[in-house]
Motif scaffolding. Structure first.
Motif, PDB file in Angstrom:
ATOM      1  N   MET B   1       0.831  -1.190   0.000  1.00  0.00           N
ATOM      2  CA  MET B   1       0.000   0.000   0.000  1.00  0.00           C
ATOM      3  C   MET B   1       0.875   1.254   0.000  1.00  0.00           C
ATOM      4  N   ARG B   2       1.814   1.274  -0.922  1.00  0.00           N
ATOM      5  CA  ARG B   2       2.753   2.391  -0.926  1.00  0.00           C
ATOM      6  C   ARG B   2       2.681   3.137  -2.241  1.00  0.00           C
ATOM      7  N   ASP B   3       3.250   4.299  -2.235  1.00  0.00           N
ATOM      8  CA  ASP B   3       3.043   5.200  -3.354  1.00  0.00           C
ATOM      9  C   ASP B   3       4.243   5.485  -4.228  1.00  0.00           C
ATOM     10  N   GLY B   4       5.437   5.105  -3.820  1.00  0.00           N
ATOM     11  CA  GLY B   4       6.623   5.467  -4.580  1.00  0.00           C
ATOM     12  C   GLY B   4       7.073   6.867  -4.233  1.00  0.00           C
TER      13      GLY B   4
END
Lengths: 473, 191
Positions: B1-4
């Motif tokens: 659940m990460r965005d970069g």
């Protein structure tokens, strides 16, 4: 027709079955089922203790199709945030899916900030899965949780499973959990562990994958907001297969409430772990899964630091250092040794601030040291500002009259939604009156501000992080 | 659940002009910054509410409508998943109903709800501008621009902008492409 770079992005995507040939309308993009979207046949049994129903298989297809489309259509933020996405999905029972499509579109629109249009057609063939062997995991009523291996999910799984914190109105009790993960390690087989703390966890991965590069496409859109729909729906599926109604959202208040309160520019409000999204999803899933689903947010009024401090005070924190919070991909790492966390993205800064608040030792050597940015001051400034600002903004939700009023409007809207939720889809700790919602939000932001201030003050005086943070805070 | 890696969103041209004005010593403390901010806000509002929605809001403000009746709708929770309404429209309708229930006239209720939405727009743009500037210039300079932005926002006549929006409800949603005239250089500054 040539689409201008100044127009709102739009795309129409059709999911085809096997070698099916479809009459392609101009510009319609193709996504091949079982090729561009693949089902993990070895993971499926971990979800379905008996042969999956056609509706459950359809649900996987719908989720995978949405995930594919969301990552395939690039946003054009210089024009606007939103996109128009149309997708046609083959399902076994188009009538049923058409009857629930309105609510699903509403959820997708609010989650991604786009305009979705879904249509369903009768599938030509049903997906065949290998015959199920024996019943490995009898239903035990295990709540499920999307497990990212970050600090929040680590801490929440430990606290809930150990019975330190209760779920809903029930008394605290030890629980076995199903953890939904990503990553190759858990793709091949399900993994069950009996922990030292007297409960078991079963880790299973999302039962499908989407190809990043395929015929004529590359999935490049990084925002991918619908991942929340995928993970939480799969968690609900796992919980329902285990005869449980509970899905745990491990996110702290900073992650759930913070991004929703601090909308930036033209982006849509980030509701990925907000109760508004989970309440709507719960409503939709109750129809699709044909049983109630309850999303619990046990840490929504706590900072990550407070959750970790609880973990430490109960002496169940061993293993926290193995967690990974960083959002930055390995290819951007500067130090070429073992995999490190960057230390500068918002996730890393929140991690560092929270570990300090919980008095856990977190040396700078754990991070891809930003000393190496010394030669590139401009890049260092950029990365520091982009990492720090989301934390600063949440700490300052009442800092100026304008920001304070904007925050109040959002909380008033939230309070109205909670008040008008006659089906009680919101979790019990969120079903509060306006005054209480305001008080809890302000308390959360105040604690966050104190933790952030302490973290910045602990950095060396020459640190750009400290200088910038203290000047902005 | 990460965005970069976080990516900044590009600041629209009209808000760039607000920044330019807020940064210019000769403009600071003058009405010019406020006027530019109002122009930029008007563009945001027109993008957030397309023509049909503006007409609907105008009709709602003109006379008591069944939309305000608690029996005529399922409530804000049902509206929030309504795919036919934009996110901005859902919030404005919910807020307008609240104000109407608090004994405001329909016109006042709609206008106040829209003013609140305008404040949220200004706050979101403030965050964006602050982040954008902090990546480029010294923090003390950022704070100067932001305090000028705050002053302009507090002096902006939001009710006037809302009236303009509703009065001119058939105007196009998207701003016309800006033409660079010989009197302007490529940064949009007048010579």
């Amino acid at each position: 027709m040539r689409i201008s770079n100044r127009s709102r992005p739009n795309a129409s995507i059709i999911i085809t079955e096997g070698k099916e040939r479809v009459r392609n309308r101009s510009g319609r993009k193709i996504c091949r089922d079982q090729i561009d979207i693949q089902y993990k046949h070895r993971v499926i049994p971990a979800f379905f203790f008996r042969a999956p129903t056609h509706r459950q298989v359809d649900l996987m297809r719908v989720l995978a199709g949405i995930a594919h489309a969301d990552r395939r259509v690039k946003r054009r933020p210089s024009v606007c945030w939103g996109r128009d996405i149309e997708i046609e999905i083959p399902v076994s029972d188009p009538d049923f899916w058409s009857s629930v499509e309105r609510k699903l579109i509403g959820i997708l629109n609010i989650l991604s900030g786009d305009k979705w249009l879904l249509s369903f057609r009768k599938a030509r063939q049903l997906i065949q899965f290998p015959v199920q062997r024996e019943l490995e995991f009898p239903a035990q009523g295990q709540p499920a949780m999307a497990y990212s291996n970050g600090l929040d999910s680590f801490a929440s799984a430990r606290l809930v499973a150990s019975g330190v914190i209760p779920l809903g109105n029930q008394a605290p009790q030890r629980r076995n959990l199903v953890l939904i993960t990503t990553g190759k390690a858990f793709n091949a087989q399900l993994k069950q562990e009996i922990t030292d703390f007297g409960y078991s966890t079963r880790q299973v991965s999302v039962p499908f994958s989407i190809r990043r590069i395929g015929r004529g496409f590359e999935l490049r859109e990084p925002s991918y907001r619908t991942r929340a729909l995928t993970f939480q729906t799969v968690a609900a599926l796992a919980a329902s297969q285990s005869q449980s109604d509970i899905v745990i959202i491990p996110e702290s208040g900073q992650g759930s409430i913070g991004p929703w309160l601090t909308v930036t520019g033209q982006e849509a409000a980030d509701l990925r772990t907000h109760p508004i999204f989970t309440a709507l999803l719960s409503d939709w899933l109750a129809t699709v899964l044909d049983r109630p689903v309850r999303f619990e947010h046990p840490h929504i009024w706590e900072t990550k630091g407070e959750t970790l401090a609880r973990l430490v005070s109960n002496n169940i924190h061993c293993g926290w250092a193995e967690t990974f919070s960083c959002a930055v991909q390995a290819r951007h790492q500067r130090i070429k040794r073992r995999r490190l966390q960057c230390g500068l993205c918002p996730n890393c800064l929140l991690r560092r601030q929270s570990l300090l608040a919980a008095r856990l030792s977190d040396p700078d050597s754990t991070y891809d040291s930003h000393d190496i940015y010394a030669k590139d001051q401009l890049l260092l400034r950029k990365r520091t500002a982009q990492g720090l600002l989301p934390l600063v903004e949440f700490a300052q939700i009442g800092s100026t009259p304008l920001i304070s009023r904007a925050t109040d409007h959002r909380i008033q809207y939230f309070a109205r939604l909670v008040r008008e939720d006659t089906n009680r889809r919101f979790p019990h700790n969120v079903r509060l009156e306006l005054d209480d919602l305001e008080r809890m939000t302000n308390k959360l932001a105040k604690t966050h501000k104190e933790e952030l201030g302490t973290f910045l003050a602990q950095r060396p005086k020459t640190s750009l992080l400290r200088q910038m943070g203290e000047a902005l805070l | 659940m990460r965005d970069g890696i976080p990516r900044g969103l590009p600041v629209p041209r009209k808000y760039q002009r607000v920044i330019e004005s807020a940064d210019r010593a000769a403009d600071r403390g003058t009405e010019r910054v406020t006027l530019r901010l109002c122009e930029a806000l008007q563009e945001d509002l027109r993008k957030n509410f397309h023509e049909a929605e503006r007409k609907r809001l105008t009709a709602l403000a003109a006379e008591p409508s069944e939309l305000f009746s608690p029996l005529a709708h399922g409530g804000a929770f049902d509206d929030v998943a309504d795919p036919t309404l934009s996110d901005a429209m859902k919030k404005v309708l919910a807020a307008a109903r609240s104000h109407y229930e608090d004994q405001l006239s329909p016109k006042e209720a709609v206008e106040r709800a829209l003013s609140e939405h305008a404040e949220e727009c200004l706050a979101a743009r403030r965050r964006q501008i602050r982040e954008n500037l902090a990546t480029k210039i010294e923090t003390t300079e950022v704070n100067k621009v932001m305090s000028e932005y705050g002053r302009a926002a507090s002096e902006a006549d939001l009710r006037g902008e809302i009236s303009k929006l509703l009065k001119d409800s058939s105007a196009p949603s998207e701003a016309k492409r800006i033409k660079i005239t010989p009197d302007e250089d490529l940064r949009g500054r007048r010579r």
